[in-house]
Design an enzyme around this catalytic site. Structure first.
Site, mmCIF file in Angstrom:
data_model
loop_
_atom_site.group_PDB
_atom_site.id
_atom_site.type_symbol
_atom_site.label_atom_id
_atom_site.label_comp_id
_atom_site.label_asym_id
_atom_site.label_seq_id
_atom_site.Cartn_x
_atom_site.Cartn_y
_atom_site.Cartn_z
ATOM 1 N N HIS A 71 12.359 7.558 -22.330
ATOM 2 C CA HIS A 71 11.230 7.859 -21.439
ATOM 3 C C HIS A 71 9.985 7.982 -22.310
ATOM 4 O O HIS A 71 10.013 8.662 -23.338
ATOM 5 C CB HIS A 71 11.452 9.195 -20.720
ATOM 6 C CG HIS A 71 12.538 9.167 -19.698
ATOM 7 N ND1 HIS A 71 13.598 10.047 -19.710
ATOM 8 C CD2 HIS A 71 12.713 8.392 -18.606
ATOM 9 C CE1 HIS A 71 14.383 9.805 -18.670
ATOM 10 N NE2 HIS A 71 13.876 8.811 -17.979
ATOM 11 N N ASP A 74 15.229 3.820 -11.110
ATOM 12 C CA ASP A 74 15.076 5.170 -11.649
ATOM 13 C C ASP A 74 15.674 6.254 -10.742
ATOM 14 O O ASP A 74 16.859 6.509 -10.779
ATOM 15 C CB ASP A 74 13.583 5.412 -11.919
ATOM 16 C CG ASP A 74 13.295 6.699 -12.668
ATOM 17 O OD1 ASP A 74 14.245 7.388 -13.060
ATOM 18 O OD2 ASP A 74 12.108 7.034 -12.865
ATOM 19 N N HIS A 127 8.724 3.723 -18.279
ATOM 20 C CA HIS A 127 7.505 4.162 -17.590
ATOM 21 C C HIS A 127 6.251 3.685 -18.344
ATOM 22 O O HIS A 127 5.489 2.910 -17.806
ATOM 23 C CB HIS A 127 7.438 5.677 -17.340
ATOM 24 C CG HIS A 127 8.580 6.204 -16.564
ATOM 25 N ND1 HIS A 127 8.876 5.740 -15.300
ATOM 26 C CD2 HIS A 127 9.546 7.123 -16.863
ATOM 27 C CE1 HIS A 127 9.962 6.367 -14.857
ATOM 28 N NE2 HIS A 127 10.391 7.196 -15.784
#
Lengths: 429, 429
Positions: free
Chosen positions: B223, B309, B260
């Protein structure tokens, strides 16, 4: 007719075990907390949705403008090319299929922002409302309530110039002639007539009050600040934003709906209090308009409604989810609208002149949408969250004014709407 | 097996009349422009899609967190509450249904970013990889390729503190112990193993190279800058952004995928060139993350992939449309990615270690998705535009590694995936 709903979405949110009695086109009783009985509607029954902003013919462009890059303005050139080819016959066939797609998705009314009025070069048809009647017939055949927002469109922009070839089909010459044409437009059945000022670009400021005064109590819509270029031109020419100009012309307030309302100043937002704003989030994404201040408008006392506009997507759940989701993207936080507010915005038939529709409540119009809560998309959600998980593909049954138009995902009056769409689009492009 | 596709999406875009021959799990020939013959696949046949970022258990929260307002961080509290209740048995049942939903939507591989490793208080199960094996079994039963991105998770944040009760289940104590547990994890069938650093929040900088060195040629995900708070803490503690920190630790480059990649500096974007970035647009909307610089990353040589996700939405078409649409909202213009680029991003199995999958081409893995081009959503579109109009509900047939797993919209191995979802979520919440 009496139905027992596993869950029904009442004005305050979802309730379990709701008996709904329908008499003619109206709901005559709603009883929550009733044991299972009689005719069961499994899943979640919602009020019918209102598609408060539609340009039916834009549907022909779906899936055909993604390779080109460009802007709103280059997209508009493609759209005008389709507008040039329409006639009452092809528009009837296209709109009938588009409206059928809408009902299948759970829309029970449509506000058609209609400006393709005349034949080539602006020559009126034998009946100058032939295009409007084509749309009314399309809606009747598709079984959807229609508000024809007859649109005044006179100029190509704020800074003068000649109407383009396509735009000449939109113009009645001046607002008085627009009004006298619309006076003669009397569609039958589940159809009403409202007015629209296309935008401050397309109607000179001094003629806008003519449209306002014709509207008198009917809905009056206008595209409003969808693009920064409109704001900039309006400031150059009038020294005011479009919202300020409309406020000064006495247009804002009850019955007025600004469509898009994307690029607003804080003063614009305040001026719009007491008016409506129609967001079209999936189109605003598609056209790269930007994210409008939806929550700020709601807090200022603006009545929000939703529309599918260009029909890049026809799905009330996509619009209500996008209203919230795009606010989240802009604010970087969650939960700006409650699910109940989102459903209310999506069922705001009042914005297009059907104030009696859009609630599961005694006395309301009998427009119902039954959503499958056992699809892979909706399974596991609590009832309150279903409108944010469901898609148009989860709509099983749709009732409009007390009559079932869709059952088990099939339109009862139009056998193959997708085939009709493909055929007429093929012909137009 | 030989099929004749009405249209097939080849590496350069859609082609008409394409004969595909499959031998075992591979495509052995692709012939465009062939007259109709033999077994016909009507509609548009696309390569199978890769879901490059999944937390299967988040699916339990769909439709259950919209009434609460809040932020990413308050949502995370709800998510931890579910994590606390999982065990290998319930996780198998939940993930099996979630993975079935994915295959029905057209995903043929999933990168499971897996960090719920241990029992309550971090006590290892009898087999310390019991949870990983549950996920591998779930994927095998659902018929989807799995890359288990085994995730190292050691600390609650950059600025110290104690792991919460839920987080204690995630930790192996240190990166060496993480590595020795993962060494023993050997799933069978269509499953591979990769590594993940949960984030710069959850693995101390000095231990990150241990994970990198274990990964050696396998995918390594993390992440990355999903929330501004992570960037701020990283700047406070390390005087560097997360991307800069990972660059300095030698983690970036081939095999690395930042998930992301939302809040990046221009320098971060440049540093990520040669790495991958996995966008999860529908989750990033749901969580109010913001809009990441997808086009800028692609231009810097970053390989883009897509993931669902949190599974607020499971639909590859929604993700690829959102990647483009959110870029449009941010840029206020259209056409940032071509449809071919969008499909390639959605089929980027390479990001999770299946480089041989994701193209309809000789020698590629035989993963195919047949989309209905005659639904109300897709009718009228040109083939090039279909991926931007279709939804998961338009997926008719899905082949994974040469075997049909979905036919006519039904999963051939799991009878009622939605009912399984509802049952296990009911039990967990």
């Amino acid at each position: 007719m009496r139905f027992w709903c596993e869950y029904a979405w009442l004005p305050d949110g979802p309730a379990a075990g709701v008996a709904i009695t329908v008499d003619g086109s109206r709901i005559v009783s709603v009883e929550p907390g009733v044991p299972r009985e009689g005719t069961v509607l499994a899943g979640l029954t919602l009020p019918g949705f209102a598609n408060a902003h539609s340009h039916a013919f834009h549907r022909a462009l779906r899936g055909r403008t993604h390779a080109d890059g460009g802007t709103f303005w280059t997209w508009r050139e493609r759209m005008y090319a389709v507008a040039e080819r329409l006639d009452p016959d092809s528009y009837l066939r296209l709109a009938r299929a588009v409206y059928a797609e809408m009902v299948l998705a759970g829309f029970t009314s449509v506000g058609e922002f209609h400006y393709v009025h005349h034949a080539a070069e602006g020559k009126p048809y034998a009946d100058p409302n032939a295009m409007g009647y084509a749309l009314a017939q399309a809606a009747a055949e598709a079984g959807i309530r229609l508000t024809l927002l007859d649109t005044c469109y006179l100029t190509p922009g704020l800074e003068g110039g000649e109407l383009s070839r396509a735009q000449r089909r939109f113009s009645d010459g001046d607002a008085q002639r627009w009004a006298s044409r619309v006076d003669d437009f009397r569609p039958e059945g589940l159809a009403r007539v409202g007015a629209a000022v296309h935008s401050v670009r397309a109607v000179p400021a001094e003629q806008i009050p003519v449209v306002k005064s014709w509207a008198a109590g009917r809905p009056l819509h206008a595209h409003l600040s969808e693009q920064r270029a409109e704001n900039e031109a309006c400031l150059r020419v009038h020294g005011r934003t479009p919202s300020e100009l409309l406020a000064d012309l006495g247009v804002l307030g009850d019955g007025f709906v600004g469509v898009h309302a994307t690029h607003l100043t804080d003063k614009d937002v305040a001026l719009l209090g007491g008016s409506g704003a129609c967001f079209c989030p999936t189109t605003e994404r598609d056209l790269g308009d930007g994210i409008g201040p939806a929550r700020q408008l709601a807090d200022a006392g603006v009545m929000l409604s939703l529309g599918t506009d260009s029909h890049a997507v026809v799905d009330p759940f996509a619009e209500l989810l996008a209203l919230e989701a795009d606010e989240r993207l802009a604010a970087e936080s969650r939960g700006h609208f409650t699910p109940t507010e989102l459903v209310a915005a999506a069922a705001r038939h009042e914005a297009i002149g059907w104030p009696e529709v859009g609630r599961i409540a005694e006395g309301a119009g009998a427009d119902l949408v039954v959503v499958d809560t056992e699809s892979v998309r909706t399974a596991g959600s609590e009832p309150l969250g279903v409108p944010l998980c469901a898609t148009a593909a989860d709509v099983r049954d749709v009732m409009v004014a007390g009559e079932w138009v869709v059952r088990e995902g099939r339109h009862l009056r139009i056998d193959r709407p997708a085939a009709e769409l493909a055929a007429v689009i093929e012909e137009l492009l």
